[in-house]
Design a protein around this motif. Structure first.
Motif, PDB file in Angstrom:
ATOM      1  N   PRO A 137      -5.657  44.344 -33.872  1.00  0.00           N
ATOM      2  CA  PRO A 137      -4.393  44.828 -33.033  1.00  0.00           C
ATOM      3  C   PRO A 137      -4.624  44.524 -31.501  1.00  0.00           C
ATOM      4  O   PRO A 137      -3.832  44.102 -30.735  1.00  0.00           O
ATOM      5  N   LEU A 138      -5.766  44.693 -31.108  1.00  0.00           N
ATOM      6  CA  LEU A 138      -6.277  44.666 -29.492  1.00  0.00           C
ATOM      7  C   LEU A 138      -6.220  43.250 -29.346  1.00  0.00           C
ATOM      8  O   LEU A 138      -5.563  43.027 -28.090  1.00  0.00           O
ATOM      9  N   LEU A 139      -6.534  42.255 -30.140  1.00  0.00           N
ATOM     10  CA  LEU A 139      -6.564  40.840 -29.644  1.00  0.00           C
ATOM     11  C   LEU A 139      -5.284  40.460 -29.791  1.00  0.00           C
ATOM     12  O   LEU A 139      -4.809  39.518 -28.834  1.00  0.00           O
ATOM     13  N   LEU A 140      -4.316  40.708 -30.573  1.00  0.00           N
ATOM     14  CA  LEU A 140      -3.046  40.361 -30.658  1.00  0.00           C
ATOM     15  C   LEU A 140      -2.302  40.947 -29.414  1.00  0.00           C
ATOM     16  O   LEU A 140      -1.385  40.233 -28.801  1.00  0.00           O
ATOM     17  N   VAL A 141      -2.436  42.165 -28.915  1.00  0.00           N
ATOM     18  CA  VAL A 141      -1.899  42.635 -27.839  1.00  0.00           C
ATOM     19  C   VAL A 141      -2.290  41.775 -26.654  1.00  0.00           C
ATOM     20  O   VAL A 141      -1.483  41.570 -25.747  1.00  0.00           O
ATOM     21  N   VAL A 142      -3.669  41.446 -26.642  1.00  0.00           N
ATOM     22  CA  VAL A 142      -4.179  40.495 -25.344  1.00  0.00           C
ATOM     23  C   VAL A 142      -3.333  39.426 -25.413  1.00  0.00           C
ATOM     24  O   VAL A 142      -2.938  38.933 -24.342  1.00  0.00           O
ATOM     25  N   ILE A 143      -3.342  38.692 -26.407  1.00  0.00           N
ATOM     26  CA  ILE A 143      -2.603  37.140 -26.562  1.00  0.00           C
ATOM     27  C   ILE A 143      -1.260  37.469 -26.022  1.00  0.00           C
ATOM     28  O   ILE A 143      -0.545  36.694 -25.365  1.00  0.00           O
ATOM     29  N   GLY A 144      -0.437  38.583 -26.671  1.00  0.00           N
ATOM     30  CA  GLY A 144       0.754  38.744 -26.114  1.00  0.00           C
ATOM     31  C   GLY A 144       0.900  39.072 -24.649  1.00  0.00           C
ATOM     32  O   GLY A 144       1.808  38.461 -23.887  1.00  0.00           O
ATOM     33  N   LEU A 145       0.142  39.871 -23.934  1.00  0.00           N
ATOM     34  CA  LEU A 145       0.254  40.052 -22.590  1.00  0.00           C
ATOM     35  C   LEU A 145      -0.057  38.855 -21.870  1.00  0.00           C
ATOM     36  O   LEU A 145       0.372  38.425 -20.793  1.00  0.00           O
ATOM     37  N   LEU A 146      -1.002  38.099 -22.206  1.00  0.00           N
ATOM     38  CA  LEU A 146      -1.324  36.694 -21.588  1.00  0.00           C
ATOM     39  C   LEU A 146      -0.195  35.816 -21.580  1.00  0.00           C
ATOM     40  O   LEU A 146       0.289  35.392 -20.369  1.00  0.00           O
ATOM     41  N   ALA A 147       0.407  35.727 -22.709  1.00  0.00           N
ATOM     42  CA  ALA A 147       1.524  34.725 -22.796  1.00  0.00           C
ATOM     43  C   ALA A 147       2.549  35.413 -21.799  1.00  0.00           C
ATOM     44  O   ALA A 147       3.289  34.357 -21.413  1.00  0.00           O
ATOM     45  N   SER A 148       2.922  36.737 -22.170  1.00  0.00           N
ATOM     46  CA  SER A 148       3.963  37.337 -21.201  1.00  0.00           C
ATOM     47  C   SER A 148       3.666  36.826 -19.774  1.00  0.00           C
ATOM     48  O   SER A 148       4.735  36.491 -18.760  1.00  0.00           O
ATOM     49  N   PHE A 149       2.583  37.021 -19.381  1.00  0.00           N
ATOM     50  CA  PHE A 149       2.265  36.772 -17.830  1.00  0.00           C
ATOM     51  C   PHE A 149       2.531  35.295 -17.546  1.00  0.00           C
ATOM     52  O   PHE A 149       2.978  34.867 -16.560  1.00  0.00           O
ATOM     53  N   LEU A 150       2.013  34.313 -18.319  1.00  0.00           N
ATOM     54  CA  LEU A 150       2.189  32.927 -18.222  1.00  0.00           C
ATOM     55  C   LEU A 150       3.667  32.613 -18.320  1.00  0.00           C
ATOM     56  O   LEU A 150       4.167  31.672 -17.461  1.00  0.00           O
ATOM     57  N   GLY A 151       4.328  33.296 -19.090  1.00  0.00           N
ATOM     58  CA  GLY A 151       5.797  32.906 -19.175  1.00  0.00           C
ATOM     59  C   GLY A 151       6.373  33.437 -17.861  1.00  0.00           C
ATOM     60  O   GLY A 151       7.701  32.929 -17.743  1.00  0.00           O
ATOM     61  N   ARG A 152       6.423  34.468 -17.341  1.00  0.00           N
ATOM     62  CA  ARG A 152       6.925  35.049 -16.488  1.00  0.00           C
ATOM     63  C   ARG A 152       6.516  35.247 -15.127  1.00  0.00           C
ATOM     64  O   ARG A 152       7.270  35.095 -14.184  1.00  0.00           O
ATOM     65  N   ASN A 153       5.267  35.212 -14.710  1.00  0.00           N
ATOM     66  CA  ASN A 153       4.750  35.605 -13.708  1.00  0.00           C
ATOM     67  C   ASN A 153       3.782  34.501 -13.060  1.00  0.00           C
ATOM     68  O   ASN A 153       3.443  34.661 -11.961  1.00  0.00           O
ATOM     69  N   TRP A 154       3.399  33.461 -13.858  1.00  0.00           N
ATOM     70  CA  TRP A 154       2.577  32.691 -13.720  1.00  0.00           C
ATOM     71  C   TRP A 154       2.973  31.648 -12.273  1.00  0.00           C
ATOM     72  O   TRP A 154       2.042  31.660 -11.268  1.00  0.00           O
ATOM     73  N   ALA A 155       4.007  31.334 -12.190  1.00  0.00           N
ATOM     74  CA  ALA A 155       4.515  30.582 -10.981  1.00  0.00           C
ATOM     75  C   ALA A 155       4.733  31.427  -9.585  1.00  0.00           C
ATOM     76  O   ALA A 155       4.474  30.776  -8.645  1.00  0.00           O
ATOM     77  N   LEU A 156       4.730  32.632  -9.800  1.00  0.00           N
ATOM     78  CA  LEU A 156       4.771  33.542  -8.775  1.00  0.00           C
ATOM     79  C   LEU A 156       3.659  34.113  -8.117  1.00  0.00           C
ATOM     80  O   LEU A 156       3.525  35.000  -7.176  1.00  0.00           O
ATOM     81  N   ALA A 157       2.455  34.123  -9.155  1.00  0.00           N
ATOM     82  CA  ALA A 157       1.304  34.669  -8.818  1.00  0.00           C
ATOM     83  C   ALA A 157       0.457  33.861  -7.620  1.00  0.00           C
ATOM     84  O   ALA A 157       0.758  32.621  -7.440  1.00  0.00           O
ATOM     85  N   ASP A 158      -0.116  34.789  -6.834  1.00  0.00           N
ATOM     86  CA  ASP A 158      -1.014  33.992  -5.749  1.00  0.00           C
ATOM     87  C   ASP A 158      -2.182  33.359  -6.353  1.00  0.00           C
ATOM     88  O   ASP A 158      -2.669  33.351  -7.541  1.00  0.00           O
ATOM     89  N   GLY A 159      -2.745  32.421  -5.287  1.00  0.00           N
ATOM     90  CA  GLY A 159      -4.004  31.877  -6.062  1.00  0.00           C
ATOM     91  C   GLY A 159      -5.214  32.425  -6.656  1.00  0.00           C
ATOM     92  O   GLY A 159      -5.696  32.006  -7.658  1.00  0.00           O
ATOM     93  N   ARG A 160      -5.564  33.625  -6.174  1.00  0.00           N
ATOM     94  CA  ARG A 160      -6.824  34.277  -6.675  1.00  0.00           C
ATOM     95  C   ARG A 160      -6.379  34.720  -7.938  1.00  0.00           C
ATOM     96  O   ARG A 160      -7.128  34.761  -8.936  1.00  0.00           O
TER      97      ARG A 160
END
Length: 720
Positions: free
Chosen positions: A442-465
């Protein structure tokens, strides 16, 4: 997608699951499930067309229905690898496909969901223009690679290499192990002219067998030499892995990974298990995950050309040649990386398709070329059939269990003289890895979900670092997710530790990712608490091991010089006559326990008598056990220097099904010439088939092998 299309997909999924429960044939399910899926997709298309919603809902429905249908097909029992009425021999069976493919299926759906969401929203994706992606210029990276290579050698490599010179106190050395003899018996067949992998069968891939064959010949062809060569290969794999980590993640995270390998299950625990723990079986999986994350989320100028995907694909093809695990899991890493990182990469659909085609084409061409070069073009499909058959049996649960090592908790409650008396007894010391193996799902599935959520929603708005860190974390997360499949399918401490290249890094990077990339709320709080607790627990559990390694660093120079001298000594004995003791170890001081074994004199006499009567002919060993010194057929073929009629020198590790055993008996019996050695404890069906297989003008001669005791009989086919 609005509620109507979602309800249609939900109904189709439920109906497919019901069909799986009612139907016991994959063929019938393909028919029923296919009709169900087509009907659902048709209804979704009509509904979306009426609303003027375009093809977005239909594409999403294809992913949902396809994922459910694929999961049902893969998890369908009975297994297509085991025919009805067939029997699993020697090994047990626990079919975990529903669980394993559920884990993989949920992760796949997460990846597909965010791929579709990114397309639907059409959010602009920002990509780095600098190919070095913040790792610095070439000189610091070169110096960092050298430094981390030295640290990896001192921290992980040298402690394992010390075992090469270990001498047992009156007992056989640790390298005298059945896992080693499985390989050595096959390598002996290659030395006697057999086709690698096919006529010298192993389950670890043709490339690994060819590589080990060359390394063992380079060091010394003996049990000791195999152990030394295998250990050296594993240490090289560790150094290469951490250099790759340093190049893609930076020096700091590479050092953290070195420490993490001693805090949680990792390949560091399996370096000295020569035999099954050949780290080249998994090495390309974490390398590909880090490389693809950099290409798709970081190295924008590199990925625009054709060279980057071709080189990455070639790495996949090379890994696939080495082992089946690299081939299948490497492709899964590629698929997950493209699905998760593609929309955020700034590449258009055509560019992503071009990238994927170049990767796959390069990998397939190199894989086919390497297999054909070393095994022969005519044998390519035989190699694929053998590899596919065994991987299918593992997938179907043969030799699997929920946990292969014995564990137990006994709680006793009694009333004695009016008082409650309780007693708690715990057997086994591996509850921690058991909990990690299944708790990480379950932890790895949650991690994949959180990573996908960030890439889908916040990646373009995130700073370079932030994007640099997420790119690094993304490669680690995808690799750890895919590698954990092996721990689930072959569950025990060894099979958790061996493939866990990226697990320690994931656990160390997780709190940083949660803090920087997950919005405030209950999810962030819970994940922070959990990740910090995991790190604290790992530090407590691994503290003593880390302290031991620190204490041993002071002897690095002396021990390195000793290891170099030992390898030179092993190499100096190459070319000498391979008597029984030399095949154990060519170094005299290491031979004492072997020569002093109670069965040594009998084994030496037996092989001498047997070779005299064989006169260079091939032989099949029908008995499962000879004595305590030569305990398995694997040891028989290796120490005897004997060529097998069938190429199956390790029946227990090669013949898992009754049908396979029967096919083996038919293959041996149909041999037009050769011999069969048997005794009172031999496989009766094999002996009977051999004796009945003689057709005129060929005759059969049966010769007893008698010396210090009656060893058995040798039955040979004699042509006129």
């Amino acid at each position: 997608m609005i509620a109507r299309e979602g309800l249609i997909c939900l109904a189709a999924a439920i109906l497919m699951i019901v069909e799986v429960a009612l139907l016991d044939s994959r063929g019938w399910f393909l028919l029923a499930g296919g009709l169900t899926g087509l009907a659902a997709l048709g209804l979704v298309h009509l509904s979306a067309r009426r609303r003027g919603a375009g093809d977005g809902p239909l594409l999403y429905a294809v992913g949902v229905v396809g994922a459910i249908g694929g999961y049902c097909y893969l998890a369908l029992a009975p297994s297509g690898a085991i025919a009805p009425g067939d029997e699993v021999i020697d090994w047990g069976r626990m079919d975990k496909r529903a669980f394993v493919f559920g884990y993989l299926g949920v992760g796949s759906f997460i990846a597909y969901h965010w791929l579709w969401m990114a397309r639907l929203r059409g959010a602009p994706a920002a990509a780095f223009l600098n190919a070095d992606d913040g790792l610095g210029s070439w000189l610091p990276r070169l110096l960092g690679a050298f430094a981390i290579a030295v640290l990896a050698y001192c921290w992980l490599g040298l402690p394992a290499l010390r075992g090469v010179g270990a001498i047992g106190d009156g007992t056989l050395a640790p390298f005298y192990d059945i896992h080693s003899h499985v390989h050595l018996s096959a390598l002996q067949q290659i030395r006697l002219g057999a086709v690698p992998y096919l006529e010298a069968q192993t389950q670890y891939g043709p490339g690994n067998q060819v590589l080990l064959s060359g390394l063992v010949d380079l060091v010394h062809f003996s049990n000791h030499g195999f152990f030394a060569a295998n250990l050296l290969l594993n240490v090289v794999c560790v150094i290469v892995f951490f250099v790759v980590v340093q190049q893609f993640l930076g020096f700091g995270w590479a050092v953290a990974g070195l420490v993490g390998w001693t805090l949680w299950p990792s390949p560091a625990e399996r370096l000295d298990l020569a035999g099954w723990a050949v780290l080249t079986r998994w090495l390309m999986i974490p390398i590909l995950s880090l490389w693809l994350a950099w290409l798709l989320l970081g190295g924008a100028s590199a990925r625009r050309g054709w060279l980057a995907p071709v080189l990455a694909g070639a790495a996949w093809g090379l890994g696939g040649f080495l082992s089946q695990e690299n081939l299948t899991a490497g492709f899964l890493v590629f698929a997950f990386s493209v699905a998760l990182f593609g929309p955020a990469s700034g590449m258009g659909p055509r560019a992503i398709v071009r990238f994927a085609l170049l990767f796959v084409a390069a990998g397939i061409v190199l894989f086919v070329g390497l297999v054909s070069a070393f095994v022969g073009p005519a044998h390519f499909f035989e190699v694929m059939a053998l590899a596919g058959a065994k991987s299918s049996l593992v997938t179907a649960g043969v030799s699997n269990s929920i946990w292969s090592d014995n564990l137990g908790i006994d709680l006793t409650l009694k009333v004695v003289h009016g008082r409650f008396v309780s007693a708690l007894a715990v057997s086994g010391e591996e509850f921690r890895p058991l909990l990690l193996t299944y708790g990480l799902v379950p932890l790895l599935l949650v991690v994949i979900g959180l990573l996908a959520s960030f890439l889908g929603r916040n990646w373009a708005l995130a700073d370079g670092r932030t994007r640099v860190f997420v790119r690094r974390f993304a490669g680690v997360a995808v690799g750890a997710f895919i590698l954990h499949l092996f721990a689930l399918m072959r569950a025990d401490v060894s099979h958790l530790a061996g493939p866990s290249f990226l697990l320690p890094l994931l656990l160390l990077m997780l709190p940083v990712f949660v803090w920087r990339c997950v919005g405030r709320g209950a999810t962030r709080t819970a994940m922070m608490v959990l990740s910090v607790m995991l790190i604290a627990e790992g530090a407590i559990a691994g503290w003593s091991e880390a302290a031991r390694r620190v204490a041993e660093l002071g002897a690095t120079g002396r021990d390195t010089a000793g290891m170099v001298e030992l390898y030179r000594e092993l190499r100096s004995h190459r070319g000498q006559y391979p008597d029984l003791a030399t095949l154990y170890s060519p170094i005299a001081r290491h031979q004492a326990a072997f020569r002093g074994h109670p069965d040594f004199a009998e084994a030496e006499e037996f092989f001498r008598l047997l070779k005299e009567r064989l006169n260079g002919r091939s032989v099949e060993f029908a008995s499962y056990r000879f004595d305590d010194l030569i305990p398995q057929p694997d040891s028989f073929y290796f120490f005897g220097g004997l060529r097998s009629l069938s190429g199956i020198t390790s029946p227990k590790n090669s013949l898992w099904l009754r049908s396979e055993q029967e096919a083996w008996i038919r293959k041996v019996a149909s041999a037009p010439k050769g011999c069969l050695f048997f005794d009172a404890n031999s496989n009766k069906a094999l002996v009977e088939a051999w004796m009945k297989s003689v057709m005129p003008p060929t005759t059969m001669t049966v010769t007893p092998i008698v010396g210090k005791r009656d060893y058995g009989s040798l039955a040979c086919k004699v042509a006129p």
